[in-house]
Design a protein around this motif. Structure first.
Motif, PDB file in Angstrom:
ATOM      1  N   THR A 372     -23.227  -5.067 -48.045  1.00  0.00           N
ATOM      2  CA  THR A 372     -22.621  -3.229 -47.882  1.00  0.00           C
ATOM      3  C   THR A 372     -21.309  -3.294 -47.466  1.00  0.00           C
ATOM      4  O   THR A 372     -20.797  -1.698 -46.762  1.00  0.00           O
ATOM      5  N   GLY A 373     -20.719  -3.647 -47.816  1.00  0.00           N
ATOM      6  CA  GLY A 373     -19.260  -4.019 -47.473  1.00  0.00           C
ATOM      7  C   GLY A 373     -18.817  -3.749 -46.338  1.00  0.00           C
ATOM      8  O   GLY A 373     -17.476  -3.210 -46.638  1.00  0.00           O
ATOM      9  N   ILE A 374     -19.296  -4.192 -45.462  1.00  0.00           N
ATOM     10  CA  ILE A 374     -18.504  -3.695 -43.679  1.00  0.00           C
ATOM     11  C   ILE A 374     -17.978  -4.579 -43.444  1.00  0.00           C
ATOM     12  O   ILE A 374     -17.061  -4.483 -42.340  1.00  0.00           O
ATOM     13  N   SER A 375     -17.849  -6.287 -43.972  1.00  0.00           N
ATOM     14  CA  SER A 375     -17.500  -7.480 -43.489  1.00  0.00           C
ATOM     15  C   SER A 375     -15.889  -7.025 -43.307  1.00  0.00           C
ATOM     16  O   SER A 375     -15.562  -7.829 -42.131  1.00  0.00           O
ATOM     17  N   PRO A 376     -15.414  -6.673 -43.838  1.00  0.00           N
ATOM     18  CA  PRO A 376     -13.877  -6.383 -43.738  1.00  0.00           C
ATOM     19  C   PRO A 376     -13.146  -5.689 -42.176  1.00  0.00           C
ATOM     20  O   PRO A 376     -12.521  -6.186 -41.232  1.00  0.00           O
ATOM     21  N   LEU A 377     -13.812  -4.893 -41.639  1.00  0.00           N
ATOM     22  CA  LEU A 377     -14.189  -3.732 -40.602  1.00  0.00           C
ATOM     23  C   LEU A 377     -14.766  -4.812 -39.478  1.00  0.00           C
ATOM     24  O   LEU A 377     -14.270  -4.588 -38.932  1.00  0.00           O
ATOM     25  N   LEU A 378     -16.354  -6.216 -40.137  1.00  0.00           N
ATOM     26  CA  LEU A 378     -16.267  -6.505 -39.004  1.00  0.00           C
ATOM     27  C   LEU A 378     -14.952  -7.275 -38.346  1.00  0.00           C
ATOM     28  O   LEU A 378     -14.614  -7.678 -37.491  1.00  0.00           O
ATOM     29  N   ARG A 379     -14.753  -8.152 -39.099  1.00  0.00           N
ATOM     30  CA  ARG A 379     -12.995  -9.229 -39.641  1.00  0.00           C
ATOM     31  C   ARG A 379     -12.092  -8.611 -38.685  1.00  0.00           C
ATOM     32  O   ARG A 379     -11.850  -9.377 -37.917  1.00  0.00           O
ATOM     33  N   GLY A 380     -12.107  -7.584 -39.119  1.00  0.00           N
ATOM     34  CA  GLY A 380     -10.470  -6.761 -38.226  1.00  0.00           C
ATOM     35  C   GLY A 380     -10.956  -6.216 -37.188  1.00  0.00           C
ATOM     36  O   GLY A 380      -9.983  -6.976 -35.810  1.00  0.00           O
ATOM     37  N   LEU A 381     -12.133  -6.332 -36.708  1.00  0.00           N
ATOM     38  CA  LEU A 381     -13.407  -6.135 -34.899  1.00  0.00           C
ATOM     39  C   LEU A 381     -12.920  -7.344 -34.020  1.00  0.00           C
ATOM     40  O   LEU A 381     -12.336  -7.620 -33.487  1.00  0.00           O
ATOM     41  N   ASN A 382     -12.809  -8.014 -34.936  1.00  0.00           N
ATOM     42  CA  ASN A 382     -13.050  -9.647 -34.168  1.00  0.00           C
ATOM     43  C   ASN A 382     -12.006 -10.178 -34.019  1.00  0.00           C
ATOM     44  O   ASN A 382     -11.732 -10.944 -33.135  1.00  0.00           O
ATOM     45  N   ASN A 383     -11.001  -9.719 -34.918  1.00  0.00           N
ATOM     46  CA  ASN A 383      -9.460 -10.185 -34.737  1.00  0.00           C
ATOM     47  C   ASN A 383      -8.800  -9.527 -33.811  1.00  0.00           C
ATOM     48  O   ASN A 383      -8.080 -10.206 -32.621  1.00  0.00           O
ATOM     49  N   PHE A 384      -9.081  -8.401 -34.064  1.00  0.00           N
ATOM     50  CA  PHE A 384      -8.821  -7.924 -32.516  1.00  0.00           C
ATOM     51  C   PHE A 384      -9.109  -8.264 -30.927  1.00  0.00           C
ATOM     52  O   PHE A 384      -8.418  -8.599 -30.178  1.00  0.00           O
ATOM     53  N   LEU A 385     -10.327  -8.430 -30.682  1.00  0.00           N
ATOM     54  CA  LEU A 385     -10.868  -8.901 -29.506  1.00  0.00           C
ATOM     55  C   LEU A 385     -10.087 -10.016 -29.309  1.00  0.00           C
ATOM     56  O   LEU A 385     -10.658 -10.000 -28.115  1.00  0.00           O
ATOM     57  N   ASN A 386     -10.196 -10.977 -30.577  1.00  0.00           N
ATOM     58  CA  ASN A 386      -9.680 -12.450 -30.005  1.00  0.00           C
ATOM     59  C   ASN A 386      -8.289 -12.579 -29.424  1.00  0.00           C
ATOM     60  O   ASN A 386      -7.833 -13.250 -28.809  1.00  0.00           O
ATOM     61  N   SER A 387      -7.771 -11.821 -29.739  1.00  0.00           N
ATOM     62  CA  SER A 387      -6.487 -11.119 -29.270  1.00  0.00           C
ATOM     63  C   SER A 387      -5.884 -10.352 -27.683  1.00  0.00           C
ATOM     64  O   SER A 387      -4.685  -9.983 -27.430  1.00  0.00           O
ATOM     65  N   ARG A 388      -7.563  -9.890 -27.566  1.00  0.00           N
ATOM     66  CA  ARG A 388      -6.910  -9.165 -26.379  1.00  0.00           C
ATOM     67  C   ARG A 388      -7.933 -10.254 -25.089  1.00  0.00           C
ATOM     68  O   ARG A 388      -8.760 -11.133 -25.838  1.00  0.00           O
ATOM     69  N   THR A 389      -7.772  -9.894 -23.658  1.00  0.00           N
ATOM     70  CA  THR A 389      -8.968 -10.722 -22.789  1.00  0.00           C
ATOM     71  C   THR A 389      -9.368  -9.201 -21.787  1.00  0.00           C
ATOM     72  O   THR A 389      -8.940  -8.231 -21.447  1.00  0.00           O
ATOM     73  N   PHE A 390     -10.821  -9.370 -21.853  1.00  0.00           N
ATOM     74  CA  PHE A 390     -11.101  -8.343 -21.184  1.00  0.00           C
ATOM     75  C   PHE A 390     -11.741  -9.051 -19.812  1.00  0.00           C
ATOM     76  O   PHE A 390     -12.089  -9.889 -19.569  1.00  0.00           O
ATOM     77  N   ALA A 391     -12.075  -8.324 -18.967  1.00  0.00           N
ATOM     78  CA  ALA A 391     -12.903  -8.533 -17.786  1.00  0.00           C
ATOM     79  C   ALA A 391     -14.305  -9.113 -18.507  1.00  0.00           C
ATOM     80  O   ALA A 391     -14.846  -8.974 -18.819  1.00  0.00           O
ATOM     81  N   ALA A 392     -14.472 -10.643 -17.027  1.00  0.00           N
ATOM     82  CA  ALA A 392     -16.002 -11.033 -17.234  1.00  0.00           C
ATOM     83  C   ALA A 392     -16.977 -10.283 -17.483  1.00  0.00           C
ATOM     84  O   ALA A 392     -17.689 -10.553 -17.841  1.00  0.00           O
ATOM     85  N   SER A 394     -17.578  -7.506 -18.494  1.00  0.00           N
ATOM     86  CA  SER A 394     -17.316  -6.649 -19.744  1.00  0.00           C
ATOM     87  C   SER A 394     -18.213  -6.426 -20.820  1.00  0.00           C
ATOM     88  O   SER A 394     -18.827  -8.133 -20.873  1.00  0.00           O
ATOM     89  N   LYS A 395     -18.329  -5.465 -21.400  1.00  0.00           N
ATOM     90  CA  LYS A 395     -19.212  -6.293 -22.732  1.00  0.00           C
ATOM     91  C   LYS A 395     -18.717  -6.673 -23.845  1.00  0.00           C
ATOM     92  O   LYS A 395     -19.333  -6.855 -25.046  1.00  0.00           O
ATOM     93  N   LEU A 396     -17.375  -6.154 -24.595  1.00  0.00           N
ATOM     94  CA  LEU A 396     -16.658  -6.499 -25.487  1.00  0.00           C
ATOM     95  C   LEU A 396     -16.599  -8.155 -24.791  1.00  0.00           C
ATOM     96  O   LEU A 396     -16.788  -8.357 -26.602  1.00  0.00           O
ATOM     97  N   TRP A 596     -22.021 -13.008 -17.759  1.00  0.00           N
ATOM     98  CA  TRP A 596     -22.882 -13.016 -18.592  1.00  0.00           C
ATOM     99  C   TRP A 596     -22.872 -14.923 -18.359  1.00  0.00           C
ATOM    100  O   TRP A 596     -22.257 -15.301 -19.037  1.00  0.00           O
ATOM    101  N   PHE A 597     -24.156 -14.864 -19.261  1.00  0.00           N
ATOM    102  CA  PHE A 597     -24.674 -17.161 -19.683  1.00  0.00           C
ATOM    103  C   PHE A 597     -23.723 -16.865 -20.566  1.00  0.00           C
ATOM    104  O   PHE A 597     -22.828 -18.368 -19.673  1.00  0.00           O
ATOM    105  N   TRP A 598     -23.682 -16.846 -21.046  1.00  0.00           N
ATOM    106  CA  TRP A 598     -23.155 -17.111 -22.924  1.00  0.00           C
ATOM    107  C   TRP A 598     -20.965 -17.368 -22.599  1.00  0.00           C
ATOM    108  O   TRP A 598     -20.811 -18.103 -22.889  1.00  0.00           O
ATOM    109  N   LEU A 599     -20.720 -16.695 -21.648  1.00  0.00           N
ATOM    110  CA  LEU A 599     -19.664 -15.933 -21.443  1.00  0.00           C
ATOM    111  C   LEU A 599     -18.855 -17.440 -20.561  1.00  0.00           C
ATOM    112  O   LEU A 599     -18.407 -17.992 -20.672  1.00  0.00           O
ATOM    113  N   ARG A 600     -19.888 -17.351 -19.388  1.00  0.00           N
ATOM    114  CA  ARG A 600     -20.101 -18.620 -18.153  1.00  0.00           C
ATOM    115  C   ARG A 600     -19.646 -20.342 -19.246  1.00  0.00           C
ATOM    116  O   ARG A 600     -18.534 -21.346 -19.100  1.00  0.00           O
TER     117      ARG A 600
END
Length: 628
Positions: A372-392, A394-396, A596-600
């Protein structure tokens, strides 16, 4: 341990030192040393007095390109002839690990090469990969001048450069030059006295790898009957005339299927072994007990309480290399529990998931995103989230966890430190960190991508380098004869030709992406009538160890923290301040059981990776005997 040197000079008198071979073969044109065992003497048309070495020699002499790939077993083979010599590992590398140098010197222990060397050139990129993934990259070791022979590969030295046809087999169906190049670091100049090539055994694991089989209306009962026959045959080949058989029993379909099939062909004594975790509400021990009662085994159990982390230095010393996986301590405890009163053979259920194919939902989502061509958008979101720190809470982090699996579907499990984390942990991230390439996804159809994933991720990474590696090495550590019926060569070939919709049964890719499918469909179809309903009806919830258990004790964490921070690994590799920040952060999070279990789970695996790497460093770089 065995060791020697590949050389064509004086090949008639070349020797292999250390452990005596299981059998030896010599003729006017070949000398062959065989270590380990073969399971398929029947398909090799063996005579009563044929040794394993003789059968291996016959296979090789009948066809020097594909002969060894006809052998099904757990073995290491070393051979010498006038025109070539080499070392061969079994299809999944369940026998010894093999390390070698450019001059052809080889050994089944990395430590062997360090005996006469005070220091060795460390490959920090390999260490970083281990810190991030829990294992070293394929064909590498932690030393720049020592290499590892991968499962199902053949290290060869010969008078003639014989790479063309072998590389053709290695790349068949991959549609990717990069995949062929993955072997190029191991292809050395073809000159006398140096190793010519490391090649995958050219069996049908590689040939025409991505040709998926699809049938609209397959004959399920015919396939089911054949699958049951092959599975029982695989077990019979492994137990032979044993009067006492052991089995690892988890309480799920795979180990239960092994037990049900075993009882159809064997009425002798069976010892079953199960591992649980103290305080784990998801424990499968009750299901294991139920199957033990159903099939009449003498049952043994052990519950992990977290103190087993003290055995990690012993494990690191035995493995010789940094390695972490969520089930490593489970394998260790199971093999230790068996003790001195050993069955003649022990059956493990490992690899069944991967032979059928795993991660169907993530594969479907990856396929849909690409088409569907949305892979670049998902990669961008993934890179953004990897560069941030969120509360345990959080849903992010949950979103990013699933994004990471979907986007990097060919790389196996990615538990561990992220790329962004690695840049903080390393003193010189540009020099000491490298993202190793993976093949481009084959999105011609869901079936193509599913089949590609089964080969590239499930088989070549998860089975060969993780699951069977840890299981077989822990068995060797305690002298147990552990074998894996689901890894039978004929069973593999049958499943290779099995329609994809009998491996993963779902109406369409969109429903599979929503989780509406049945994994391992044929196995479940065949064994559901034979297993207790309580086992077949329950939702799958095992298959992993709750890693935070090993770090829940504050006093133990304080002791491990002191050990980690006192290491010399910070002299020119890790950033001490960043490591200390991670450890302090873990201390704060350890009490947050509501997260969340998988975060721990992922944070605990990061801790385990770090602890393992520092332990390895102190043992092999600083030559200190570590005890926690």
């Amino acid at each position: 341990m065995i060791h020697g040197k590949l050389s064509l000079q004086n090949w008639r008198t070349a020797e292999v030192s250390g452990e005596a071979p299981q059998s030896y073969f010599e003729s006017y044109n070949l000398r062959l040393f065989f270590y380990g065992t073969l399971y398929n003497k029947d398909t090799l048309h063996a005579k009563a007095d044929d040794t394993f070495a003789h059968l291996a020699a016959d296979a090789f002499l009948s066809d020097k390109l594909v002969g060894f790939s006809r052998l099904d077993g757990s073995f290491t083979i070393i051979y010498f002839s006038e025109n070539e010599c080499g070392v061969v590992r079994d299809m999944h590398g369940t026998h010894y690990s093999v390390y070698f140098k450019r001059d052809g010197e080889f050994a089944t222990s990395f430590a062997y090469f360090l005996q006469n060397a005070d220091t060795f050139p460390i490959d920090k990129k390999v260490l970083s990969h281990a810190l991030q993934r829990g294992l070293t990259p394929a064909s590498t070791s932690v030393s720049l001048d020592i290499y590892r022979l991968e499962a199902g590969c053949h290290l060869q030295l010969g008078n003639e450069y014989q790479m063309l046809s072998m590389l053709k087999n290695a790349g068949a169906g991959l549609n990717s030059i990069e995949e062929v190049k993955a072997f190029s670091p191991m292809i050395y100049d073809a000159c006398k006295g140096t190793v010519n090539a490391v090649i995958p055994l050219p069996n049908d694991i590689e040939a025409d790898a991505y040709r998926p089989v699809v049938e609209k209306n397959p004959d399920v009962e015919a396939y089911s009957q054949r699958y049951g026959e092959l599975h029982r045959q695989a077990i019979y080949r492994r137990i032979g005339n044993s009067s006492r058989v052991g089995i690892l029993l988890s309480g799920g379909y795979d180990s239960g299927s092994n037990l049900a099939a075993l009882r159809q062909i064997y009425d002798g004594e069976i010892d079953s072994y199960s591992i649980g975790f103290k305080g784990d509400t998801w424990t499968e021990l009750p299901m294991a007990r139920l199957m033990s009662d159903t099939f009449g085994t003498r049952h043994h159990e052990y519950e992990i309480d977290g103190t087993e982390i003290n055995a990690l230095p012993d494990i690191v010393r035995f493995l010789n290399e940094p390695f972490v996986e969520g089930g490593l301590m489970v394998n260790y405890c199971a093999m230790r529990m068996i003790g001195d009163d050993k069955p003649q053979v022990i059956l493990g259920g490992d690899g069944s998931d991967q032979y059928f194919g795993t991660s169907a939902r993530e594969i479907a989502l990856h396929y849909i995103a690409a088409r569907t061509g949305i892979s670049p958008l998902l990669r961008g979101l993934n890179n953004f989230l990897n560069s941030r720190t969120f509360a345990a809470d959080s849903k992010l982090p949950r979103i990013n966890f699933h994004l990471d699996k979907i986007l990097h579907i060919m790389e196996g499990e990615r538990f561990g430190f992220s790329d962004n984390d690695m840049c903080k942990l390393l003193q010189y991230p540009g020099d000491d960190f490298e993202v190793f390439p993976t093949p481009q996804s084959d999105i011609r159809s869901f079936a193509h991508l599913y089949t590609q994933h089964a080969l590239v991720s499930d088989l070549k990474i998860v089975i060969d380098r993780v699951i069977l590696y840890k299981a077989s090495r822990m068995a060797q550590m305690f002298g147990n004869n552990l074998t894996f019926p689901f890894m039978d060569l004929e069973l593999y070939r049958f499943l290779k030709e099995l329609p994809v919709n009998l491996k993963c049964k779902g109406d369409n890719v969109w429903k599979i992406a929503r989780g509406q499918f049945v994994s391992k469909y044929l196995l479940k179809h065949h064994y559901k009538p034979l297993l207790p309903e309580a086992v077949t009806a329950k939702k799958k919830q095992g298959g992993f160890a709750p890693m935070p258990l090993f770090f829940c004790n504050a006093m133990r964490r304080a002791h491990l923290k002191d050990f980690i921070l006192s290491s010399s690994i910070y002299d020119d590799y890790l950033n001490r301040d960043s490591v200390e920040q991670f450890l302090n952060s873990y201390d704060r999070e350890a009490s947050q059981q509501s997260s969340w279990f998988w975060l721990r789970q992922n944070r605990a695996l990061q801790y385990f990776n770090l602890l393992t790497l520092v332990t390895w460093w102190e043992e092999f770089v600083e030559h200190k005997e570590v005890q926690y």
